[in-house]
Structure formats: structure tokens, C-alpha cells
Motif scaffolding. Sequence first.
Motif, PDB file in Angstrom:
ATOM      1  N   GLY A 209      41.719  12.433  51.875  1.00  0.00           N
ATOM      2  CA  GLY A 209      41.546  13.652  52.670  1.00  0.00           C
ATOM      3  C   GLY A 209      42.792  14.062  53.437  1.00  0.00           C
ATOM      4  N   PHE A 210      42.633  15.165  54.204  1.00  0.00           N
ATOM      5  CA  PHE A 210      43.707  15.654  55.066  1.00  0.00           C
ATOM      6  C   PHE A 210      43.519  15.099  56.473  1.00  0.00           C
ATOM      7  N   SER A 211      44.612  14.922  57.181  1.00  0.00           N
ATOM      8  CA  SER A 211      44.515  14.541  58.592  1.00  0.00           C
ATOM      9  C   SER A 211      44.203  15.793  59.408  1.00  0.00           C
ATOM     10  N   ARG A 212      43.261  15.704  60.323  1.00  0.00           N
ATOM     11  CA  ARG A 212      42.879  16.865  61.139  1.00  0.00           C
ATOM     12  C   ARG A 212      44.029  17.310  62.048  1.00  0.00           C
ATOM     13  N   LYS A 213      44.877  16.348  62.423  1.00  0.00           N
ATOM     14  CA  LYS A 213      45.988  16.662  63.333  1.00  0.00           C
ATOM     15  C   LYS A 213      47.137  17.358  62.614  1.00  0.00           C
ATOM     16  N   THR A 214      47.365  16.983  61.346  1.00  0.00           N
ATOM     17  CA  THR A 214      48.558  17.486  60.659  1.00  0.00           C
ATOM     18  C   THR A 214      48.283  18.568  59.619  1.00  0.00           C
ATOM     19  N   LYS A 215      47.027  18.842  59.300  1.00  0.00           N
ATOM     20  CA  LYS A 215      46.728  19.788  58.219  1.00  0.00           C
ATOM     21  C   LYS A 215      47.326  21.173  58.488  1.00  0.00           C
ATOM     22  N   LEU A 216      47.308  21.605  59.735  1.00  0.00           N
ATOM     23  CA  LEU A 216      47.774  22.947  60.070  1.00  0.00           C
ATOM     24  C   LEU A 216      49.285  23.013  60.280  1.00  0.00           C
ATOM     25  N   LEU A 217      49.957  21.866  60.290  1.00  0.00           N
ATOM     26  CA  LEU A 217      51.412  21.852  60.489  1.00  0.00           C
ATOM     27  C   LEU A 217      52.141  22.049  59.164  1.00  0.00           C
ATOM     28  N   HIS A 218      53.396  22.488  59.248  1.00  0.00           N
ATOM     29  CA  HIS A 218      54.231  22.652  58.065  1.00  0.00           C
ATOM     30  C   HIS A 218      54.623  21.284  57.522  1.00  0.00           C
ATOM     31  N   PHE A 219      54.876  21.220  56.230  1.00  0.00           N
ATOM     32  CA  PHE A 219      55.256  19.956  55.582  1.00  0.00           C
ATOM     33  C   PHE A 219      56.500  19.337  56.228  1.00  0.00           C
ATOM     34  N   MET A 220      57.447  20.181  56.645  1.00  0.00           N
ATOM     35  CA  MET A 220      58.681  19.694  57.271  1.00  0.00           C
ATOM     36  C   MET A 220      58.425  19.070  58.649  1.00  0.00           C
ATOM     37  N   GLU A 221      57.260  19.399  59.237  1.00  0.00           N
ATOM     38  CA  GLU A 221      56.891  18.839  60.548  1.00  0.00           C
ATOM     39  C   GLU A 221      55.927  17.663  60.399  1.00  0.00           C
ATOM     40  N   GLY A 222      55.749  17.212  59.167  1.00  0.00           N
ATOM     41  CA  GLY A 222      54.836  16.102  58.912  1.00  0.00           C
ATOM     42  C   GLY A 222      53.437  16.555  58.558  1.00  0.00           C
ATOM     43  N   GLY A 223      53.267  17.864  58.303  1.00  0.00           N
ATOM     44  CA  GLY A 223      51.951  18.402  57.962  1.00  0.00           C
ATOM     45  C   GLY A 223      51.743  18.558  56.462  1.00  0.00           C
ATOM     46  N   GLU A 224      50.864  19.500  56.098  1.00  0.00           N
ATOM     47  CA  GLU A 224      50.500  19.668  54.684  1.00  0.00           C
ATOM     48  C   GLU A 224      50.930  21.000  54.089  1.00  0.00           C
ATOM     49  N   SER A 225      51.018  22.053  54.898  1.00  0.00           N
ATOM     50  CA  SER A 225      51.249  23.393  54.347  1.00  0.00           C
ATOM     51  C   SER A 225      52.727  23.654  54.076  1.00  0.00           C
ATOM     52  N   GLY A 226      52.982  24.753  53.333  1.00  0.00           N
ATOM     53  CA  GLY A 226      54.354  25.185  53.078  1.00  0.00           C
ATOM     54  C   GLY A 226      54.994  24.522  51.870  1.00  0.00           C
ATOM     55  N   ALA A 227      56.310  24.774  51.746  1.00  0.00           N
ATOM     56  CA  ALA A 227      57.067  24.262  50.590  1.00  0.00           C
ATOM     57  C   ALA A 227      57.279  22.759  50.712  1.00  0.00           C
ATOM     58  N   ARG A 228      57.069  22.068  49.592  1.00  0.00           N
ATOM     59  CA  ARG A 228      57.278  20.610  49.604  1.00  0.00           C
ATOM     60  C   ARG A 228      58.091  20.140  48.384  1.00  0.00           C
ATOM     61  N   GLY A 229      58.747  21.081  47.696  1.00  0.00           N
ATOM     62  CA  GLY A 229      59.637  20.710  46.593  1.00  0.00           C
ATOM     63  C   GLY A 229      58.942  19.903  45.517  1.00  0.00           C
ATOM     64  N   GLU A 230      59.563  18.825  45.093  1.00  0.00           N
ATOM     65  CA  GLU A 230      59.015  17.994  44.014  1.00  0.00           C
ATOM     66  C   GLU A 230      57.875  17.090  44.480  1.00  0.00           C
TER      67      GLU A 230
END
Length: 240
Positions: A209-230
Motif C-alpha cells: 500500500g501507500f503511506s498515508r503521510k507520504t502519498k500526497l507528497l512529490h516523489f522528490m520529497e519522499g512521496g509517491e506523486s510526480g515524475a520518478r524516471g526509471e
Amino acid sequence: MKVPESVLKKQAAHAKIADAALAASIAAKKKRAEDKKIFYANAKKYDEEYAATEADAIAQRRAAKAKGGFYVPAEPKLALVVRIRGIIGVSPKAKKVMRLFRLRQIHNATLVKLNEATIRMLRLIEPYVTYGHPSRATIEKLIYKRGFGKLNKQRIPISENKVIEEALGEKCGIRCVADLIHEIYTVGPNFKQANNFLWPFKLSSPKGGFSRKTKLLHFMEGGESGARGEEINNFVKKML
């Protein structure tokens, strides 16, 4: 005892139908055998092409290193976009972009050709999706495991090459899964038709699953959303 004329006619008609069915069966069997050879040859040709491209990239990287420089690979032409948030709090503009990308449900994934316009649209919907550059192995797994095609406006599983041939054979010359993967991965001239044929991939929730704390954060901030390259390849692997 004389056989009635109607019975003779019926027998003749049945015999004619049986002969036609037998001839069609033999022709279909012959076509399948010929197609199998062609599809195998195509797959082999594409494998050689991928291996040559990979070897060329390695050679260029080594040559650049020997000269004390850096090898900069070509800009990726393809992105895999996965929707990770639902409908709550989505702006109308972002909603429209996600409709254009066919991301109507959470955990839907689609392939997008990258250009200036699509990159701007991806940045607009970054809080609701994650995206990156898929490897050939990831595209293959998506098509083999979660692949559905659009045939006569219906969602048909890609369980045999016949489905692809019926939809794209005459228009684009794409007749088997190897052709379809090659067209998508290389972003070929018939990419639009091939991508439109593919139904959006319906993925499962990621393992763990997703972490409730990090799901809404950008990938570059340790979250899940946004660009994540390879890293998109590892992410999708958990959702297959």
C-alpha cells in the motif's frame, strides 16, 4: 425404395457445407502455420534490434569515459502514467487532462508520447499521478498480464494474435504482440493507432500500500506523486 427429391437435395446441401468447412479449416491451419513463422521471424528481428541499440549505447558510454567526458543518452520519447488519487479535490482543468490521458479511475495506467504539450499537461496533473520512463520488460508485462484491446468498441483480452491482427493488421501492419510491443516501445509511426487500440491498464493497489503521510507528497520529497524516471518500473511491478 426411391429416395425423395427433398432428402437428396438436403444431403447435397449438407455435403457442400461440410466440404466448404473442411476447405476453410485446412486454409486456416495453413495460414496459422505461415503466420507463426512470420511472427517468430519478426520477434527475432526486434530482439536483434534491441540488442544492437543496447550494445551501441554501452560502446558510446565507454568511448565517452575513455575521453574523460560523459555520455548523454537521447531524451525518452515515452512515459507510463499511473493515476494514484481519486476524484476528491481534483480541479476541473486537471480532470480534463486526465480524461484526455484516459485516466478515469484510480490505479489506471496509460502510455503517453512525450512532447512539449504532453509534458506541460503531465506537470499540471502531477499531484494526482505518478509517471516515468518504462522499460521494454515493463511494457511486455503490462500487455501480457493486463493487456486488453479495443475491438468493435468492446474490451477484448489480448489472449491471441488474432485480436491484434483484426484491429490493426490492415491499417498499420501490426499483426502480433511482438509488433505491438515494438511499435509502442520505439514510438513508431503508428504509435497513436497502437496506443488507442490498447485499453487503459487496470492495475491493483501496490503491495504494501501507500503511506498515508507520504502519498500526497512529490516523489522528490519522499512521496509517491510526480515524475520518478526509471523508478516507475519498480512501482508498476508492485501493482501487477
